[in-house]
Scaffold this active site. Sequence first.
Site, PDB file in Angstrom:
ATOM      1  N   ILE A  14     -39.587  18.215  32.218  1.00 39.46           N
ATOM      2  CA  ILE A  14     -40.036  16.466  32.673  1.00 39.46           C
ATOM      3  C   ILE A  14     -41.388  16.686  34.053  1.00 39.46           C
ATOM      4  O   ILE A  14     -41.262  16.191  34.621  1.00 39.46           O
ATOM      5  CB  ILE A  14     -38.724  15.701  33.344  1.00 39.46           C
ATOM      6  CG1 ILE A  14     -38.013  15.473  31.746  1.00 39.46           C
ATOM      7  CG2 ILE A  14     -38.829  14.175  34.014  1.00 39.46           C
ATOM      8  CD1 ILE A  14     -38.885  15.025  30.469  1.00 39.46           C
ATOM      9  N   GLY A 111     -30.726  10.820  32.959  1.00 38.75           N
ATOM     10  CA  GLY A 111     -29.554  11.328  32.725  1.00 38.75           C
ATOM     11  C   GLY A 111     -29.079  10.533  34.237  1.00 38.75           C
ATOM     12  O   GLY A 111     -28.222  10.927  33.690  1.00 38.75           O
ATOM     13  N   SER A 140     -34.181   6.856  30.835  1.00 40.28           N
ATOM     14  CA  SER A 140     -35.084   7.638  29.643  1.00 40.28           C
ATOM     15  C   SER A 140     -35.941   7.286  28.559  1.00 40.28           C
ATOM     16  O   SER A 140     -36.510   5.903  28.646  1.00 40.28           O
ATOM     17  CB  SER A 140     -33.833   7.456  28.752  1.00 40.28           C
ATOM     18  OG  SER A 140     -33.232   6.831  28.352  1.00 40.28           O
ATOM     19  N   CYS A 141     -36.067   8.548  27.794  1.00 43.52           N
ATOM     20  CA  CYS A 141     -37.755   8.656  27.083  1.00 43.52           C
ATOM     21  C   CYS A 141     -37.408   7.536  26.204  1.00 43.52           C
ATOM     22  O   CYS A 141     -37.810   6.213  25.729  1.00 43.52           O
ATOM     23  CB  CYS A 141     -37.865   9.541  26.383  1.00 43.52           C
ATOM     24  SG  CYS A 141     -35.950  10.559  25.891  1.00 43.52           S
ATOM     25  N   ASN A 142     -35.537   7.055  25.570  1.00 44.52           N
ATOM     26  CA  ASN A 142     -36.206   5.786  24.417  1.00 44.52           C
ATOM     27  C   ASN A 142     -35.774   5.374  24.943  1.00 44.52           C
ATOM     28  O   ASN A 142     -36.914   3.895  24.723  1.00 44.52           O
ATOM     29  CB  ASN A 142     -34.107   5.997  24.111  1.00 44.52           C
ATOM     30  CG  ASN A 142     -34.571   7.461  22.877  1.00 44.52           C
ATOM     31  OD1 ASN A 142     -34.877   7.342  21.799  1.00 44.52           O
ATOM     32  ND2 ASN A 142     -33.761   8.197  22.917  1.00 44.52           N
ATOM     33  N   ARG A 169     -34.143  13.250  18.096  1.00 44.59           N
ATOM     34  CA  ARG A 169     -34.514  14.602  18.300  1.00 44.59           C
ATOM     35  C   ARG A 169     -33.360  15.494  18.865  1.00 44.59           C
ATOM     36  O   ARG A 169     -33.007  14.795  19.905  1.00 44.59           O
ATOM     37  CB  ARG A 169     -35.442  15.536  19.119  1.00 44.59           C
ATOM     38  CG  ARG A 169     -35.864  15.041  20.623  1.00 44.59           C
ATOM     39  CD  ARG A 169     -35.175  16.186  20.912  1.00 44.59           C
ATOM     40  NE  ARG A 169     -35.098  16.235  23.184  1.00 44.59           N
ATOM     41  CZ  ARG A 169     -34.368  16.099  23.078  1.00 44.59           C
ATOM     42  NH1 ARG A 169     -32.824  15.238  22.688  1.00 44.59           N
ATOM     43  NH2 ARG A 169     -33.968  15.488  24.219  1.00 44.59           N
ATOM     44  N   HIS A 194     -28.179   2.670  24.843  1.00 47.35           N
ATOM     45  CA  HIS A 194     -29.364   2.530  25.070  1.00 47.35           C
ATOM     46  C   HIS A 194     -29.797   1.152  24.971  1.00 47.35           C
ATOM     47  O   HIS A 194     -30.632   1.029  26.065  1.00 47.35           O
ATOM     48  CB  HIS A 194     -29.845   3.377  23.576  1.00 47.35           C
ATOM     49  CG  HIS A 194     -29.915   4.907  23.706  1.00 47.35           C
ATOM     50  ND1 HIS A 194     -29.066   5.176  22.783  1.00 47.35           N
ATOM     51  CD2 HIS A 194     -30.702   5.996  23.218  1.00 47.35           C
ATOM     52  CE1 HIS A 194     -28.640   6.989  22.628  1.00 47.35           C
ATOM     53  NE2 HIS A 194     -29.636   6.883  23.582  1.00 47.35           N
ATOM     54  N   GLY A 195     -28.309   0.828  24.331  1.00 42.41           N
ATOM     55  CA  GLY A 195     -28.655  -1.164  24.716  1.00 42.41           C
ATOM     56  C   GLY A 195     -28.452  -1.644  26.195  1.00 42.41           C
ATOM     57  O   GLY A 195     -29.726  -1.962  26.967  1.00 42.41           O
ATOM     58  N   HIS A 220     -38.753  11.602  19.032  1.00 42.57           N
ATOM     59  CA  HIS A 220     -37.775  10.487  18.707  1.00 42.57           C
ATOM     60  C   HIS A 220     -37.909   9.628  17.323  1.00 42.57           C
ATOM     61  O   HIS A 220     -39.458   9.611  17.686  1.00 42.57           O
ATOM     62  CB  HIS A 220     -36.703  10.139  19.503  1.00 42.57           C
ATOM     63  CG  HIS A 220     -36.219  10.571  20.630  1.00 42.57           C
ATOM     64  ND1 HIS A 220     -35.371  11.131  20.560  1.00 42.57           N
ATOM     65  CD2 HIS A 220     -36.520  10.196  22.303  1.00 42.57           C
ATOM     66  CE1 HIS A 220     -35.038  11.626  21.131  1.00 42.57           C
ATOM     67  NE2 HIS A 220     -35.246  11.322  22.119  1.00 42.57           N
ATOM     68  N   GLN A 301     -40.652  12.446  23.833  1.00 42.86           N
ATOM     69  CA  GLN A 301     -39.245  12.628  24.111  1.00 42.86           C
ATOM     70  C   GLN A 301     -39.719  13.247  25.711  1.00 42.86           C
ATOM     71  O   GLN A 301     -39.113  13.374  26.793  1.00 42.86           O
ATOM     72  CB  GLN A 301     -37.939  13.046  23.731  1.00 42.86           C
ATOM     73  CG  GLN A 301     -37.575  14.637  23.610  1.00 42.86           C
ATOM     74  CD  GLN A 301     -38.544  14.913  22.698  1.00 42.86           C
ATOM     75  OE1 GLN A 301     -39.090  14.404  21.533  1.00 42.86           O
ATOM     76  NE2 GLN A 301     -38.703  16.044  22.088  1.00 42.86           N
TER      77      GLN A 301
END
Length: 338
Positions: A14, A111, A140-142, A169, A194-195, A220, A301
């Site tokens: 990143i 993170g 995060s990416c997701n 991934r 994630h939620g 992902h 990601q």
Amino acid sequence: MSKVKVGINGYGTIGKRVAAAVSKQEDMEISGVTKTRPTFEAQTALDMGFDLYVPEGSLKAFGSAGMPVKGTIKDLYKAAEIIVDCTPGDVGETYKAEYEAAGIKAIFQGGEDHSLTGISFNSTANYSESWGAQFSRVVSCNTTGLLRTLFPIDRKIKVTNVYATLVRRAADPGDSKSGPINGLEPIVKLPTHHGPDVKSVMPWLNINTMAIKASTTLMHLHTVTAELQKESSTEEILEIMRASPRVKLIKSGSGLKGTAEIMELGKDLGRDRSDMYEVVVWEDGVKAVGRMLYYYQAVHQESDVVPENVDCIRSMCKLEEDACASVSKTNKALGIVR
Ligand code: NAD
């Protein structure tokens, strides 16, 4: 106009992308990047013209490797006005006290926990919440991918419930250490984190997530099922997505059948490192039936959080009050066009 000076702590997947993206903006510049060991990435940073700052204990190793160093990481706090902390997950939090003591602003990544900063950032959903803040966190990416589509839909047609499954991934392409080599691993602690991460930006949204690690490194892939407050149509949802920043609609029928072809598209578009900054939605895979909405989206990601970091710098350093204007500036500099 003087440019805001940005330091990157952690020049990895990143960090190197954020450094390159910042260098392309007119209102900010890189004052230095950090590396802990004299690796090829440290040499590349030097070759790109970035000043290197290293931990005190690593000065000798860089000297022996013949890599010129500008100073220690603490010296970077004097050269920069804001640090983008791109160290591995849970390492960023160990730096917070140092940033606080130096009186410098810092952006953390996904993170780290939301509780570290109390503010989590997404350009479309809550740009102004980080205005002038000393600390913020780019999710995060997701989570960035989910917010890019869910926030605009929720704003137009209220979303009452979301159930999403994330096929993740296993490792980044340059990572030879981790990941299932040949298999699928469900994340059995449910619902997954994630939620709640989406709720750090949209606290009112009912969202539950499941996740599966897959033996791929490219992207992902999310399957999203959303319950809407009122009936909608596929065309209405597509109109919302078309108007949403950093959402790219593609058609499976055009040959973009999966993540492999999307990464190929990134190369063909001439993007840096073939990055795909947008969340990518299959237009022919969006379906609204009554109050239920179904769609698939792919998340690169390594890069989708990069433009968000640039916008977060603008918000925290009060460079641009209007979120849309910041997004446009960042998009133009990174070649994100519709
Ligand atoms: P990475 O391992 O690729 O890069 C981390 C960099 O930090 C490396 O250069 C490493 O040498 C350096 N580093 C390690 N310990 C350090 C220390 N104590 N001090 C200074 N530098 C140190 O990691 P990454 O994938 O770039 O992830 C960085 C952050 O971004 C994490 O919070 C991660 O969760 C988040 N993130 C990662 C991705 C992804 O898919 N790679 C996507 C979105 C967000």
